[in-house]
Design a protein around this motif. Structure first.
Motif, PDB file in Angstrom:
ATOM      1  N   LYS A   1     -13.968  -2.737  -2.688  1.00 38.95           N
ATOM      2  CA  LYS A   1     -13.868  -1.961  -3.742  1.00 38.95           C
ATOM      3  C   LYS A   1     -14.952  -2.465  -4.964  1.00 38.95           C
ATOM      4  O   LYS A   1     -15.639  -1.744  -5.499  1.00 38.95           O
TER       5      LYS A   1
ATOM      6  N   VAL B   1      -5.866  -6.329 -14.537  1.00 38.14           N
ATOM      7  CA  VAL B   1      -4.950  -6.401 -13.350  1.00 38.14           C
ATOM      8  C   VAL B   1      -5.741  -6.621 -11.901  1.00 38.14           C
ATOM      9  O   VAL B   1      -5.608  -7.595 -11.207  1.00 38.14           O
ATOM     10  N   PHE B   2      -6.961  -5.730 -11.847  1.00 41.66           N
ATOM     11  CA  PHE B   2      -7.549  -5.882 -10.609  1.00 41.66           C
ATOM     12  C   PHE B   2      -8.188  -7.215 -10.581  1.00 41.66           C
ATOM     13  O   PHE B   2      -8.246  -7.898  -9.624  1.00 41.66           O
TER      14      PHE B   2
ATOM     15  N   VAL C   1      -3.201   0.132  -3.948  1.00 43.52           N
ATOM     16  CA  VAL C   1      -2.387  -0.843  -3.929  1.00 43.52           C
ATOM     17  C   VAL C   1      -1.506  -1.366  -4.992  1.00 43.52           C
ATOM     18  O   VAL C   1      -2.160  -1.214  -6.050  1.00 43.52           O
ATOM     19  N   VAL C   2      -0.453  -1.759  -5.007  1.00 42.58           N
ATOM     20  CA  VAL C   2       0.284  -2.219  -5.943  1.00 42.58           C
ATOM     21  C   VAL C   2       0.885  -3.645  -5.875  1.00 42.58           C
ATOM     22  O   VAL C   2       0.768  -4.158  -4.600  1.00 42.58           O
TER      23      VAL C   2
ATOM     24  N   VAL D   1      -2.847  -2.038  -8.890  1.00 45.00           N
ATOM     25  CA  VAL D   1      -4.106  -2.899  -8.682  1.00 45.00           C
ATOM     26  C   VAL D   1      -5.422  -1.674  -8.429  1.00 45.00           C
ATOM     27  O   VAL D   1      -6.373  -1.953  -9.157  1.00 45.00           O
ATOM     28  N   ALA D   2      -5.354  -1.177  -7.466  1.00 50.08           N
ATOM     29  CA  ALA D   2      -6.569  -0.362  -7.222  1.00 50.08           C
ATOM     30  C   ALA D   2      -6.112   0.944  -6.435  1.00 50.08           C
ATOM     31  O   ALA D   2      -5.378   1.181  -5.431  1.00 50.08           O
TER      32      ALA D   2
ATOM     33  N   HIS E   1       0.791  -1.329  -0.132  1.00 49.46           N
ATOM     34  CA  HIS E   1       0.103  -0.035  -0.221  1.00 49.46           C
ATOM     35  C   HIS E   1       1.095   1.380  -0.051  1.00 49.46           C
ATOM     36  O   HIS E   1       1.636   1.517   1.095  1.00 49.46           O
TER      37      HIS E   1
ATOM     38  N   LEU F   1      -9.885  -5.211  -1.902  1.00 47.57           N
ATOM     39  CA  LEU F   1     -10.385  -5.504  -3.265  1.00 47.57           C
ATOM     40  C   LEU F   1     -11.865  -5.673  -3.329  1.00 47.57           C
ATOM     41  O   LEU F   1     -12.547  -5.428  -4.076  1.00 47.57           O
TER      42      LEU F   1
ATOM     43  N   LEU G   1       1.126  -5.355   2.468  1.00 53.48           N
ATOM     44  CA  LEU G   1      -0.219  -6.132   2.559  1.00 53.48           C
ATOM     45  C   LEU G   1      -0.236  -7.557   2.409  1.00 53.48           C
ATOM     46  O   LEU G   1       0.451  -7.952   1.532  1.00 53.48           O
TER      47      LEU G   1
ATOM     48  N   LYS H   1       3.925   0.306   3.515  1.00 56.91           N
ATOM     49  CA  LYS H   1       3.119  -0.798   4.068  1.00 56.91           C
ATOM     50  C   LYS H   1       2.991  -1.977   3.308  1.00 56.91           C
ATOM     51  O   LYS H   1       2.478  -1.673   1.983  1.00 56.91           O
TER      52      LYS H   1
END
Lengths: 176, 138
Positions: free
Chosen positions: B36, B54-55, A75-76, A46-47, A4, B33, B24, B22
């Motif tokens: 979202k 990608v998502f 978010v990557v 990603v988002a 993040h 996700l 995850l 950070k």
């Protein structure tokens, strides 16, 4: 690994979007622009999860466009050399197999598959140990280590290995 | 590209930017996700069309490889692991892979043994025990 992080971007906005919804327009354009993109430095975006700060807009000379500096959280997914992760197999052939971990493709060459596993052709090509106890085929879940990455304009591509301790199949679709 | 060559996650060389960022765990990404995606579902009729490939792939991936499903468990995992002076990256690798033995944990996160931190086998063992407890009671 997913991260993040906070990124910055200068957004150009056409004057027709100015008005009450300027901020919303800006944010939705940002999402459309950056989500799904990939850079060698930050990996796959990603988002977008939040906006940290939108700076003062600057009108560009000659056009009516306004440039806004935006700081946003997102978010990557960024693979690293030496990282161990889980992935599922998408294709098996005699050269090795391909696996996917999120947006990234990982190739494991047959040199990096343990020597006791042999390639079996057929409609479900796979790598199997001589006693048949372990099998890698399409949809198997494997744990692998990334040993190399190659970045091109729109994609990151990885080379992985399962020839190390505690790596290999974690779940076989036929027995599960 | 010289920075690229030196990167090695096993020694925690992942660049300053990511070291401070950070990390995850897959289960956390899954929560984000999905949230979202739900929001998108409310605003448009065909959310799958709205999201990038990608998502979509990331969502599928984290759903498949999440060790913990319920949000409370996810929070607990992070809380427990953060007691052990781990770097963010190490914490997430452990949370994602859930090694069962000390040996496995060290193979997954070799940096855990270096950098002069007081991680003897006992401490690691305790950490893994704590982790497996969460899994069991989820």
């Amino acid at each position: 690994m997913f991260f993040h992080i906070v990124l910055e971007r200068n957004m150009q906005l056409h004057p027709r979007y100015f008005g009450r919804n300027l901020r919303d327009n800006l944010v939705s354009k940002l999402m459309k622009d950056v989500e799904g993109t990939c850079s060698g430095r930050h990996g796959f975006v990603v988002a977008v999860t939040g906006i940290e700060h939108i700076g003062k807009g600057l009108i560009r000379d000659g056009t009516g466009f306004v440039t806004f500096p935006i700081k946003y959280q997102c978010v990557v997914f960024r693979p690293f050399k030496g990282e161990i992760l889980e992935a599922f197999v998408t294709m098996v052939n005699k050269m090795g197999f391909f696996a996917e971990a999120g947006p990234v493709q990982i190739f494991v060459s047959n040199h990096l598959i343990p020597d006791d596993m042999e390639f079996q052709s057929g409609d479900m090509p796979n790598y199997t140990t001589s006693d048949g106890s372990v099998k890698i085929q399409k949809d198997s879940e494997v744990r692998l280590k990334i040993i190399g990455t190659r970045v091109d304009a729109t994609e990151i591509f990885c080379i992985g290995t399962i020839k190390d301790d505690f790596l290999g199949v974690i779940n076989d679709p036929t027995t599960a | 590209m010289s920075g690229e060559e030196e990167e090695n996650a096993a020694e925690l060389k992942i660049g300053d930017e990511f070291l401070k960022a950070k990390c995850l765990m897959n289960c956390e990404v899954s929560l984000i996700l999905e949230h979202k995606y739900e929001q998108l579902q409310q605003t448009s009729e065909d959310p799958m069309n709205q999201v990038s490939q990608v998502f979509e792939k990331s969502l599928q991936y984290v759903k498949r490889f999440s060790r913990y499903k319920n949000p409370d468990a996810v929070r607990q995992v992070r809380e427990i692991l953060s007691r052990y002076q781990l770097a963010e990256f190490e914490l997430c690798v452990l949370g994602n892979l859930c090694p069962e033995t000390v040996e496995e944990a060290i193979a997954m996160v070799p940096s855990i043994k270096t950098r002069g931190r007081a991680h003897d086998d006992e401490a690691i063992e305790k950490m893994l025990n704590d982790l497996s407890l969460i899994k069991r009671f989820e």
